[in-house]
Design an enzyme around this catalytic site. Structure first.
Site, PDB file in Angstrom:
ATOM      1  N   ARG A 137      12.180 -10.351   2.239  1.00  0.00           N
ATOM      2  CA  ARG A 137      13.348  -9.704   1.620  1.00  0.00           C
ATOM      3  C   ARG A 137      12.950  -8.964   0.347  1.00  0.00           C
ATOM      4  NH1 ARG A 137      16.381 -14.197   3.141  1.00  0.00           N
ATOM      5  NH2 ARG A 137      15.980 -15.202   1.141  1.00  0.00           N
ATOM      6  N   ARG A 145      13.137  -5.043  -0.440  1.00  0.00           N
ATOM      7  CA  ARG A 145      13.817  -4.506  -1.632  1.00  0.00           C
ATOM      8  C   ARG A 145      12.911  -3.528  -2.371  1.00  0.00           C
ATOM      9  NH1 ARG A 145      14.610  -8.721  -6.070  1.00  0.00           N
ATOM     10  NH2 ARG A 145      15.811  -9.842  -4.501  1.00  0.00           N
ATOM     11  N   ASP A 191      -1.705   9.638 -10.339  1.00  0.00           N
ATOM     12  CA  ASP A 191      -1.653   8.568 -11.335  1.00  0.00           C
ATOM     13  C   ASP A 191      -0.210   8.281 -11.757  1.00  0.00           C
ATOM     14  OD1 ASP A 191      -4.335   8.259 -11.252  1.00  0.00           O
ATOM     15  OD2 ASP A 191      -4.759   9.217 -13.185  1.00  0.00           O
ATOM     16  N   ASP A 246       0.851  -1.178   0.000  1.00  0.00           N
ATOM     17  CA  ASP A 246       0.000   0.000   0.000  1.00  0.00           C
ATOM     18  C   ASP A 246       0.896   1.239   0.000  1.00  0.00           C
ATOM     19  OD1 ASP A 246      -3.056   0.677   0.649  1.00  0.00           O
ATOM     20  OD2 ASP A 246      -1.776   2.145   1.637  1.00  0.00           O
ATOM     21  N   ILE A 247       0.491   2.254  -0.739  1.00  0.00           N
ATOM     22  CA  ILE A 247       1.258   3.509  -0.723  1.00  0.00           C
ATOM     23  C   ILE A 247       0.799   4.319   0.502  1.00  0.00           C
ATOM     24  CG2 ILE A 247       1.753   5.660  -1.929  1.00  0.00           C
ATOM     25  CD1 ILE A 247       1.278   4.178  -4.557  1.00  0.00           C
ATOM     26  N   HIS A 298      -4.764  14.583  -8.721  1.00  0.00           N
ATOM     27  CA  HIS A 298      -4.950  13.179  -9.111  1.00  0.00           C
ATOM     28  C   HIS A 298      -4.084  12.772 -10.296  1.00  0.00           C
ATOM     29  CE1 HIS A 298      -8.427  13.342  -6.420  1.00  0.00           C
ATOM     30  NE2 HIS A 298      -8.282  12.038  -6.355  1.00  0.00           N
ATOM     31  N   ASN A 315      -2.760  12.722  -3.151  1.00  0.00           N
ATOM     32  CA  ASN A 315      -3.685  13.177  -4.198  1.00  0.00           C
ATOM     33  C   ASN A 315      -4.267  14.549  -3.867  1.00  0.00           C
ATOM     34  OD1 ASN A 315      -3.654  11.266  -6.260  1.00  0.00           O
ATOM     35  ND2 ASN A 315      -5.013   9.888  -5.134  1.00  0.00           N
ATOM     36  N   GLU A 367      -4.575   2.222  -4.562  1.00  0.00           N
ATOM     37  CA  GLU A 367      -3.124   2.358  -4.416  1.00  0.00           C
ATOM     38  C   GLU A 367      -2.513   1.103  -3.806  1.00  0.00           C
ATOM     39  OE1 GLU A 367      -5.446   3.828  -2.656  1.00  0.00           O
ATOM     40  OE2 GLU A 367      -4.782   4.406  -0.643  1.00  0.00           O
TER      41      GLU A 367
END
Ligand SMILES: [Mg+2]
Length: 333
Positions: free
Chosen positions: A258, A262, A215, A198-199, A211, A206, A242
Site C-alpha cells: 500500500r 501511495r 538530478d 526504481d525510476i 543530467h 537523462n 536512480e
C-alpha cells in the site's frame, strides 16, 4: 589582569573584607562573598545540603574557600561542590589557619587546586589567584576546543549518512538501519518490509533532458517518497543511482504494498514530463516489495534479494507497477 570572577567563602566578615581588598588591589573586580556552606550552595542555586541542580548560567572562575567554618566546614563544602558535574571544573583554593595543617592532605584528595595560609599575604594571594585563573582559562579553552571537535565529528558522521544530492539517507545509513531493525524485529517477533524502487526509463530521461534535470528529478522523487513514508520509525534511503529503498518495521507485505502504491501515485500526481517514456507521458516508478518476520539465524540480505527479484520482475514489464515477492520457507533457513 582584572579578569575572572571570584567567590570568597569565609565565616568571618573581617576576613572577607581583607581578601576582597587585596583582590581589588590586584585588579580583580568581580568578587562575590558567602559566609558559609548554606550561602555557597544558595549562590549556585543548589539545595541547602548541596544537592539538586545548579543554576544555568554560572560564570565563576575561582573559589577561595575557608576551611574552618561553623556547620559544614570548607572541606565538606569542597567535596560537595566537586560532586556537581558543572561545578567540578571551577578551581578552589582552600584558605587554612595554621593549626589545620593536618587537613592539607584531605584538601588535595577532594580536588582543591591550591591552598593559602592565614594570615594571607597580598603578594602570595595575587600570585596564586593569577596562576589558578590562568589554568582555568587554559582548561576552558581546551574544553571549548574539545566541544568544537566533537561537533565537527558529529557533522561528519551525519554527512557520512546522508546522500549529498537528495539529502535523504544514503546507502551506508540504509545498511546500518536495516541491520538494526532486522535484529529488533527478530527479537520482538515483528514483521519487517523492504520496498526497492526504481525510476522507469531514467537513462532515457537523462539522455533527453540532460543530467542536471535528471538530478532535479532524483531530488523531487526523494521528496515525494518521504511524503509517502510518513511513520517516524521508517526509513527512505537512496539505494544508488536512480534506485531508492524503504525500510518499514512492523509492516507486512500488504501494508508495504500500500505504501509503495501511495509513493507511485504521488510521483504520478507530480506529473513530471517524460515524453519519450514507453509507458506514460509522465515520469513513473516501479517497486519490488518483500516482507518477512525475521527468524533466528537469518540475515537482512534474504529480504533485500527478494525485493530485488520483485523489482526486476516489475522492470521486465516496463515498470509503473508494484510487484511483491515473499521469501520462501527454504530461503529463510
Ligand atoms: Mg573560618
Amino acid at each position: 589582569m582584572g579578569k575572572g570572577s571570584i567567590l570568597i567563602v569565609d565565616d568571618a566578615p573581617e576576613s572577607r573584607i581583607l581578601l576582597r581588598r587585596m583582590l581589588a588591589g590586584c585588579g580583580y573586580g568581580a568578587i562575590y562573598e558567602a559566609d558559609g556552606a548554606a550561602a555557597v550552595f544558595a549562590f549556585f542555586g543548589l539545595d541547602a545540603d548541596g544537592g539538586g541542580e545548579p543554576l544555568d548560567h554560572l560564570d565563576l572562575d575561582l573559589i577561595l574557600l575557608d576551611i574552618v567554618m561553623p556547620g559544614l566546614d570548607g572541606i565538606e563544602v569542597c567535596r560537595r561542590l566537586k560532586g556537581v558535574e558543572v561545578l567540578r571544573d571551577i578551581p578552589i583554593i582552600m584558605v587554612t589557619a595554621a593549626n589545620t595543617d593536618s587537613n592539607l592532605r584531605a584538601v588535595f584528595e577532594i580536588g582543591a587546586m591550591d591552598y593559602l595560609h592565614k594570615p594571607v599575604k597580598r603578594v602570595e594571594l595575587c600570585a596564586r589567584v593569577k596562576s589558578a585563573l590562568r589554568l582555568k582559562e587554559e582548561m576552558d579553552r581546551r574544553l571549548a576546543l574539545t566541544r568544537e571537535l566533537e561537533q565537527a565529528n558529529q557533522r561528519l558522521r551525519r554527512m557520512a549518512m546522508v546522500d549529498g544530492l537528495t539529502g535523504i539517507a544514503n546507502r551506508r545509513c540504509f545498511d546500518e538501519f536495516l541491520d538494526r531493525e532486522w535484529r529488533r524485529c527478530q527479537r520482538d517477533g515483528w514483521s519487517i518490509a523492504v520496498c526497492l524502487a526504481d525510476i522507469d526509463f531514467f537513462k532515457l530521461y537523462n539522455d533527453i533532458y540532460g543530467h542536471l534535470q535528471g538530478d532535479d528529478v532524483l531530488k523531487q522523487v526523494a521528496a515525494l517518497f518521504q511524503q509517502a513514508v510518513n511513520r517516524p520509525g521508517d526509513l527512505v534511503a537512496r539505494f544508488g543511482g536512480e534506485e531508492f529503498v524503504f525500510v518499514l518495521s512492523g509492516a507486512d507485505a500488504e501494508g508495504a504494498g500500500r505504501i509503495a502504491q501511495r509513493a507511485m501515485d504521488l510521483v504520478a500526481g507530480a506529473a513530471i514530463p517524460h515524453l519519450h517514456s514507453p509507458v506514460s507521458e509522465y515520469l513513473t516508478v516501479c517497486f519490488g516489495v518483500s516482507a518477512t518476520t525475521p527468524r533466528p539465524g537469518t540475515y537482512p540480505r534474504l529480504l533485500l534479494d527478494c525485493a530485488d527479484k520483485a523489482l526486476y520482475d516489475a522492470k521486465q514489464t516496463r515498470g509503473n507497477r508494484v510487484v511483491t515477492l515473499l521469501p520462501s520457507a527454504d530461503d529463510s533457513r
